[in-house]
Design a protein around this motif. Structure first.
Motif, PDB file in Angstrom:
ATOM      1  N   ILE A  23       0.833  -1.206   0.000  1.00 27.26           N
ATOM      2  CA  ILE A  23       0.000   0.000   0.000  1.00 27.26           C
ATOM      3  C   ILE A  23       0.864   1.251   0.000  1.00 27.26           C
ATOM      4  N   GLU A  24       1.909   1.278   0.800  1.00 27.96           N
ATOM      5  CA  GLU A  24       2.768   2.457   0.869  1.00 27.96           C
ATOM      6  C   GLU A  24       3.503   2.688  -0.453  1.00 27.96           C
ATOM      7  N   ASN A  25       4.017   1.621  -1.065  1.00 27.77           N
ATOM      8  CA  ASN A  25       4.696   1.770  -2.356  1.00 27.77           C
ATOM      9  C   ASN A  25       3.744   2.305  -3.422  1.00 27.77           C
ATOM     10  N   THR A  26       2.519   1.801  -3.429  1.00 28.37           N
ATOM     11  CA  THR A  26       1.527   2.263  -4.402  1.00 28.37           C
ATOM     12  C   THR A  26       1.171   3.720  -4.155  1.00 28.37           C
ATOM     13  N   ARG A  27       1.039   4.086  -2.891  1.00 30.57           N
ATOM     14  CA  ARG A  27       0.750   5.492  -2.557  1.00 30.57           C
ATOM     15  C   ARG A  27       1.847   6.400  -3.117  1.00 30.57           C
ATOM     16  N   GLN A  28       3.094   6.048  -2.894  1.00 27.85           N
ATOM     17  CA  GLN A  28       4.200   6.874  -3.376  1.00 27.85           C
ATOM     18  C   GLN A  28       4.180   6.986  -4.898  1.00 27.85           C
ATOM     19  N   LYS A  29       3.892   5.862  -5.572  1.00 31.39           N
ATOM     20  CA  LYS A  29       3.883   5.870  -7.032  1.00 31.39           C
ATOM     21  C   LYS A  29       2.784   6.770  -7.584  1.00 31.39           C
ATOM     22  N   ILE A  30       1.558   6.631  -7.083  1.00 32.42           N
ATOM     23  CA  ILE A  30       0.469   7.420  -7.649  1.00 32.42           C
ATOM     24  C   ILE A  30       0.646   8.901  -7.314  1.00 32.42           C
ATOM     25  N   GLU A  31       1.225   9.215  -6.168  1.00 32.54           N
ATOM     26  CA  GLU A  31       1.483  10.623  -5.855  1.00 32.54           C
ATOM     27  C   GLU A  31       2.574  11.189  -6.748  1.00 32.54           C
ATOM     28  N   ASN A  32       3.557  10.388  -7.104  1.00 29.23           N
ATOM     29  CA  ASN A  32       4.576  10.838  -8.067  1.00 29.23           C
ATOM     30  C   ASN A  32       3.958  11.108  -9.429  1.00 29.23           C
ATOM     31  N   TYR A  33       3.028  10.235  -9.857  1.00 33.98           N
ATOM     32  CA  TYR A  33       2.369  10.459 -11.141  1.00 33.98           C
ATOM     33  C   TYR A  33       1.494  11.711 -11.093  1.00 33.98           C
ATOM     34  N   ASP A  35       2.147  14.325  -9.356  1.00 31.56           N
ATOM     35  CA  ASP A  35       3.084  15.442  -9.453  1.00 31.56           C
ATOM     36  C   ASP A  35       3.518  15.697 -10.888  1.00 31.56           C
ATOM     37  N   LEU A  36       3.510  14.634 -11.708  1.00 33.63           N
ATOM     38  CA  LEU A  36       3.813  14.804 -13.141  1.00 33.63           C
ATOM     39  C   LEU A  36       2.637  15.395 -13.912  1.00 33.63           C
ATOM     40  N   ASN A  37       1.478  15.475 -13.264  1.00 32.67           N
ATOM     41  CA  ASN A  37       0.251  15.979 -13.887  1.00 32.67           C
ATOM     42  C   ASN A  37      -0.178  15.095 -15.056  1.00 32.67           C
ATOM     43  N   VAL A  38      -0.176  13.764 -14.807  1.00 34.67           N
ATOM     44  CA  VAL A  38      -0.645  12.810 -15.815  1.00 34.67           C
ATOM     45  C   VAL A  38      -1.737  11.938 -15.202  1.00 34.67           C
ATOM     46  N   THR A  39      -2.593  11.397 -16.080  1.00 34.70           N
ATOM     47  CA  THR A  39      -3.628  10.469 -15.626  1.00 34.70           C
ATOM     48  C   THR A  39      -3.159   9.038 -15.834  1.00 34.70           C
ATOM     49  N   VAL A  40      -3.508   8.189 -14.871  1.00 33.15           N
ATOM     50  CA  VAL A  40      -3.035   6.808 -14.850  1.00 33.15           C
ATOM     51  C   VAL A  40      -4.207   5.864 -14.658  1.00 33.15           C
ATOM     52  N   ALA A  41      -4.270   4.829 -15.495  1.00 30.28           N
ATOM     53  CA  ALA A  41      -5.199   3.719 -15.288  1.00 30.28           C
ATOM     54  C   ALA A  41      -4.392   2.483 -14.933  1.00 30.28           C
ATOM     55  N   TYR A  64      -5.539   7.142  -2.442  1.00 26.18           N
ATOM     56  CA  TYR A  64      -4.544   8.203  -2.557  1.00 26.18           C
ATOM     57  C   TYR A  64      -4.438   8.805  -3.961  1.00 26.18           C
ATOM     58  N   GLY A  65      -5.200   8.289  -4.907  1.00 27.03           N
ATOM     59  CA  GLY A  65      -4.959   8.651  -6.301  1.00 27.03           C
ATOM     60  C   GLY A  65      -5.766   9.792  -6.867  1.00 27.03           C
ATOM     61  N   ALA A  66      -6.513  10.513  -6.059  1.00 33.53           N
ATOM     62  CA  ALA A  66      -7.329  11.615  -6.579  1.00 33.53           C
ATOM     63  C   ALA A  66      -6.466  12.598  -7.372  1.00 33.53           C
ATOM     64  N   GLY A  67      -6.952  12.931  -8.563  1.00 31.97           N
ATOM     65  CA  GLY A  67      -6.223  13.852  -9.420  1.00 31.97           C
ATOM     66  C   GLY A  67      -5.321  13.169 -10.422  1.00 31.97           C
ATOM     67  N   SER A  68      -5.129  11.847 -10.293  1.00 35.36           N
ATOM     68  CA  SER A  68      -4.297  11.121 -11.247  1.00 35.36           C
ATOM     69  C   SER A  68      -4.918   9.784 -11.635  1.00 35.36           C
ATOM     70  N   PHE A  69      -5.332   8.993 -10.664  1.00 27.00           N
ATOM     71  CA  PHE A  69      -5.903   7.670 -10.936  1.00 27.00           C
ATOM     72  C   PHE A  69      -7.300   7.806 -11.531  1.00 27.00           C
ATOM     73  N   VAL A  70      -7.502   7.182 -12.715  1.00 21.79           N
ATOM     74  CA  VAL A  70      -8.774   7.351 -13.421  1.00 21.79           C
ATOM     75  C   VAL A  70      -9.555   6.056 -13.599  1.00 21.79           C
ATOM     76  N   GLY A  71      -8.970   4.883 -13.271  1.00 24.10           N
ATOM     77  CA  GLY A  71      -9.735   3.662 -13.431  1.00 24.10           C
ATOM     78  C   GLY A  71      -8.853   2.441 -13.586  1.00 24.10           C
ATOM     79  N   THR A  72      -9.497   1.302 -13.805  1.00 22.04           N
ATOM     80  CA  THR A  72      -8.810   0.022 -13.947  1.00 22.04           C
ATOM     81  C   THR A  72      -9.380  -0.747 -15.129  1.00 22.04           C
ATOM     82  N   SER A  73      -8.548  -1.541 -15.766  1.00 20.29           N
ATOM     83  CA  SER A  73      -9.013  -2.371 -16.883  1.00 20.29           C
ATOM     84  C   SER A  73      -9.700  -3.639 -16.391  1.00 20.29           C
ATOM     85  N   ASN A  74      -9.697  -3.891 -15.086  1.00 22.01           N
ATOM     86  CA  ASN A  74     -10.318  -5.079 -14.512  1.00 22.01           C
ATOM     87  C   ASN A  74     -11.719  -4.718 -14.023  1.00 22.01           C
TER      88      ASN A  74
END
Length: 267
Positions: A23-33, A35-41, A64-74
């Motif tokens: 969970i912590e590693n994922t939090r850091q990753k999505i917050e880094n994305y 900060d890049l101002n990109v959307t991630v699925a 933790y992904g508000a502002g970057s995480f937009v969804g999942t393919s699953n």
């Protein structure tokens, strides 16, 4: 492939990091994305470490992904975590159309039938089943306007972006009104490089798989499973191939690969 991974790690006694660390590693990753101002699925079902890890990743992305995480393919995970199911069609769609209608018509009829089924939804076209150059020969002005964008899944992403931008400009379409979904073995460094290259030139989004759902200690498996034959309707079983933008990274028999390359004029 997810079933193979589900069995591989415990059968080989390969221990992973703790749930809290996932969970912590994922939090850091999505917050880094973010900060890049990109959307991630999240596109990580096939090569995930396990179902349990996948759920932990979705939990963290949702939290933790508000502002970057937009969804999942699953779609199962989308239901569980009340997020958007998001993705594109698979190579097998075009491979089946090649078995049914021939290599020359597979892209055009695959796109046309997709539109007939989804009526404007799921509007990102996959371009590299028989190389992107062949795809763009049939991705005419109607398809270019109709689809929201294209997906990159093999070959150099920056070269691909330049090729897509040039294609839209040649059609009189503003590239900023379209989106490239990048999905080829992405991590933060690759995403940052692509974002810098594309920003202000074309829309972009990122489908990130293994680096989210299988970065938990043991080395992630690098496996792929592709369709080898199709039987359209009442017809005969027909071999199918995939001709990636990665030179030599083809699937299928040598005979059928040679035939497809000859028909499509691929050197």
């Amino acid at each position: 492939m997810s079933l193979i991974c589900e069995l591989y790690y415990p059968l080989n006694h390969l221990e992973r990091i703790s749930d809290a660390e996932v969970i912590e590693n994922t939090r850091q990753k999505i917050e880094n994305y973010r900060d890049l101002n990109v959307t991630v699925a999240e596109f990580g079902t096939r090569r995930r470490h396990s179902y349990g890890v996948h759920r932990l990743v979705l939990q963290a992305l949702q939290q933790y992904g508000a502002g970057s995480f937009v969804g999942t393919s699953n779609v199962h995970m989308a239901m569980l975590y009340q997020t958007k199911p998001i993705g594109t069609h698979a190579h097998e769609w075009f491979m089946f159309h090649a078995a049914r209608y021939g290599f020359k018509m597979s892209n055009a009829l695959g796109l046309e039938h997709w539109v007939q089924v989804y009526r404007g939804d799921l509007g990102i076209a996959l371009s590299d089943t028989y190389t992107t150059d062949v795809f763009f020969q049939q991705f005419d002005k109607m398809f270019s306007k109709l689809f929201d964008g294209v997906r990159h899944d093999s070959g150099d992403p920056l070269e691909f972006a330049d090729k897509v931008i040039q294609h839209y400009q040649g059609m009189g379409i503003n590239p900023l009104s379209k989106t490239i979904t990048f999905s080829d073995s992405l991590n933060y460094e690759k995403v940052a490089r692509i974002a810098e290259h594309c920003r202000g030139r074309i829309g972009m989004s990122f489908g990130i798989g293994t680096s989210l759902t299988n970065d938990v200690g043991p080395k992630a498996m690098n496996i792929v499973i592709k369709m080898t034959e199709a039987q359209p309707g009442e017809g005969e079983w027909t071999e199918v191939v995939k001709l990636s933008d990665e030179k030599g990274k083809y699937t299928g028999s040598e005979r059928m690969i040679h035939l497809a390359k000859e028909i499509l004029h691929i050197e």
